[in-house]
Design a protein around this motif. Structure first.
Motif, PDB file in Angstrom:
ATOM      1  N   GLU A 150      -7.682   6.367   3.687  1.00 19.98           N
ATOM      2  CA  GLU A 150      -7.659   5.618   2.117  1.00 19.98           C
ATOM      3  C   GLU A 150      -6.481   4.151   2.472  1.00 19.98           C
ATOM      4  OE1 GLU A 150      -4.544   6.754  -1.566  1.00 19.98           O
ATOM      5  OE2 GLU A 150      -4.649   8.140   0.093  1.00 19.98           O
ATOM      6  N   ILE A 151      -6.071   4.581   3.579  1.00 18.92           N
ATOM      7  CA  ILE A 151      -5.485   3.139   4.313  1.00 18.92           C
ATOM      8  C   ILE A 151      -6.412   2.271   4.356  1.00 18.92           C
ATOM      9  CG2 ILE A 151      -4.059   1.864   5.781  1.00 18.92           C
ATOM     10  CD1 ILE A 151      -2.846   4.600   6.247  1.00 18.92           C
TER      11      ILE A 151
ATOM     12  N   GLU B 123     -16.574  -1.561   3.406  1.00 20.10           N
ATOM     13  CA  GLU B 123     -17.950  -0.999   3.977  1.00 20.10           C
ATOM     14  C   GLU B 123     -16.947  -0.770   5.318  1.00 20.10           C
ATOM     15  OE1 GLU B 123     -20.636  -4.689   5.745  1.00 20.10           O
ATOM     16  OE2 GLU B 123     -20.479  -4.443   3.313  1.00 20.10           O
ATOM     17  N   GLU B 124     -15.682  -1.713   5.869  1.00 22.11           N
ATOM     18  CA  GLU B 124     -15.623  -1.249   6.885  1.00 22.11           C
ATOM     19  C   GLU B 124     -15.010   0.130   7.255  1.00 22.11           C
ATOM     20  OE1 GLU B 124     -14.814  -3.349   9.292  1.00 22.11           O
ATOM     21  OE2 GLU B 124     -15.912  -5.255   7.851  1.00 22.11           O
ATOM     22  N   VAL B 125     -14.744   0.773   6.548  1.00 23.48           N
ATOM     23  CA  VAL B 125     -14.310   2.486   7.074  1.00 23.48           C
ATOM     24  C   VAL B 125     -15.493   2.703   7.142  1.00 23.48           C
ATOM     25  CG1 VAL B 125     -13.594   4.617   5.762  1.00 23.48           C
ATOM     26  CG2 VAL B 125     -12.164   1.987   5.044  1.00 23.48           C
TER      27      VAL B 125
ATOM     28  N   LEU C 128       1.091  -0.815   0.059  1.00 27.56           N
ATOM     29  CA  LEU C 128      -0.454   0.097   0.379  1.00 27.56           C
ATOM     30  C   LEU C 128       0.877   1.176  -0.148  1.00 27.56           C
ATOM     31  CD1 LEU C 128      -3.131  -0.778   2.202  1.00 27.56           C
ATOM     32  CD2 LEU C 128      -2.286  -1.488  -0.070  1.00 27.56           C
ATOM     33  N   TYR C 129       0.744   2.103  -0.510  1.00 27.75           N
ATOM     34  CA  TYR C 129       1.172   2.948  -1.088  1.00 27.75           C
ATOM     35  C   TYR C 129       0.101   4.753  -1.063  1.00 27.75           C
ATOM     36  CZ  TYR C 129       3.778   7.806  -2.453  1.00 27.75           C
ATOM     37  OH  TYR C 129       3.726   9.287  -2.778  1.00 27.75           O
ATOM     38  N   VAL C 130       0.311   5.278   0.558  1.00 32.18           N
ATOM     39  CA  VAL C 130      -0.227   6.616   0.287  1.00 32.18           C
ATOM     40  C   VAL C 130       0.563   7.932   1.081  1.00 32.18           C
ATOM     41  CG1 VAL C 130      -2.522   7.317   2.003  1.00 32.18           C
ATOM     42  CG2 VAL C 130      -2.224   4.967   1.237  1.00 32.18           C
ATOM     43  N   SER C 131       0.240   9.343  -0.223  1.00 32.93           N
ATOM     44  CA  SER C 131       0.461   9.886   0.262  1.00 32.93           C
ATOM     45  C   SER C 131      -0.871  11.370   0.687  1.00 32.93           C
ATOM     46  CB  SER C 131       0.731  11.314  -0.403  1.00 32.93           C
ATOM     47  OG  SER C 131       1.215  11.968  -1.286  1.00 32.93           O
TER      48      SER C 131
ATOM     49  N   GLU D 233      -7.615   1.183  14.836  1.00 33.97           N
ATOM     50  CA  GLU D 233      -6.756  -0.242  15.696  1.00 33.97           C
ATOM     51  C   GLU D 233      -7.530  -1.178  14.480  1.00 33.97           C
ATOM     52  OE1 GLU D 233      -5.938  -0.845  18.737  1.00 33.97           O
ATOM     53  OE2 GLU D 233      -5.394   0.945  17.993  1.00 33.97           O
ATOM     54  N   LYS D 234      -8.624  -1.454  13.614  1.00 30.06           N
ATOM     55  CA  LYS D 234      -8.778  -2.469  12.356  1.00 30.06           C
ATOM     56  C   LYS D 234      -7.190  -2.580  11.641  1.00 30.06           C
ATOM     57  CE  LYS D 234     -13.148  -1.860  12.463  1.00 30.06           C
ATOM     58  NZ  LYS D 234     -15.275  -2.518  11.877  1.00 30.06           N
ATOM     59  N   ILE D 235      -6.887  -0.903  11.016  1.00 28.28           N
ATOM     60  CA  ILE D 235      -5.978  -1.668   9.769  1.00 28.28           C
ATOM     61  C   ILE D 235      -4.623  -1.979  11.182  1.00 28.28           C
ATOM     62  CG2 ILE D 235      -3.857   0.030   8.992  1.00 28.28           C
ATOM     63  CD1 ILE D 235      -6.033   2.588   9.136  1.00 28.28           C
TER      64      ILE D 235
END
Length: 109
Positions: free
Chosen positions: A33-34, A42-44, A18-21, A54-56
């Protein structure tokens, strides 16, 4: 590093890349975004930012993930440091790489 891992140069070490700016974004948008990339939309939608963090972290503990958060802004420093602190406190086999023009607040202090 991210390009090498995405191209398979690191073998099968990571299940996801995963790449997030973070450039010019609120920290909540970065986490969202992550979360979308790692957990699904749906989880977001069902989670507060604390629950999402915490989920991440839980997901990163369950599977090996390469997560790159690029260009953390000065106003995101304390929230990013909190995320890193939780990440490092968990038993995670995943890899977190952060970039920033400023030094983040020290983790663990």
């Amino acid at each position: 590093m991210f390009e090498l891992a995405s191209a398979g140069a690191t073998g099968s070490q990571f299940a996801k890349h995963l790449y997030v700016s973070a450039y010019r974004r609120a920290w909540g948008g970065v986490l969202t975004e992550i979360g979308r990339k790692l957990l699904g939309s749906e989880e977001v939608l069902k989670a507060s930012l604390i629950e999402l963090q915490e989920k991440i972290i839980k997901n990163a503990a369950e599977q090996q993930v390469l997560l790159v958060i690029d260009n953390i802004e000065p106003d995101q420093s304390s929230q990013a440091s909190s995320f890193v602190k939780r990440w490092t406190a968990s038993e995670i086999k995943s890899l977190l790489i952060l970039t920033s023009i400023l030094q983040l607040q020290q983790v663990g202090k």
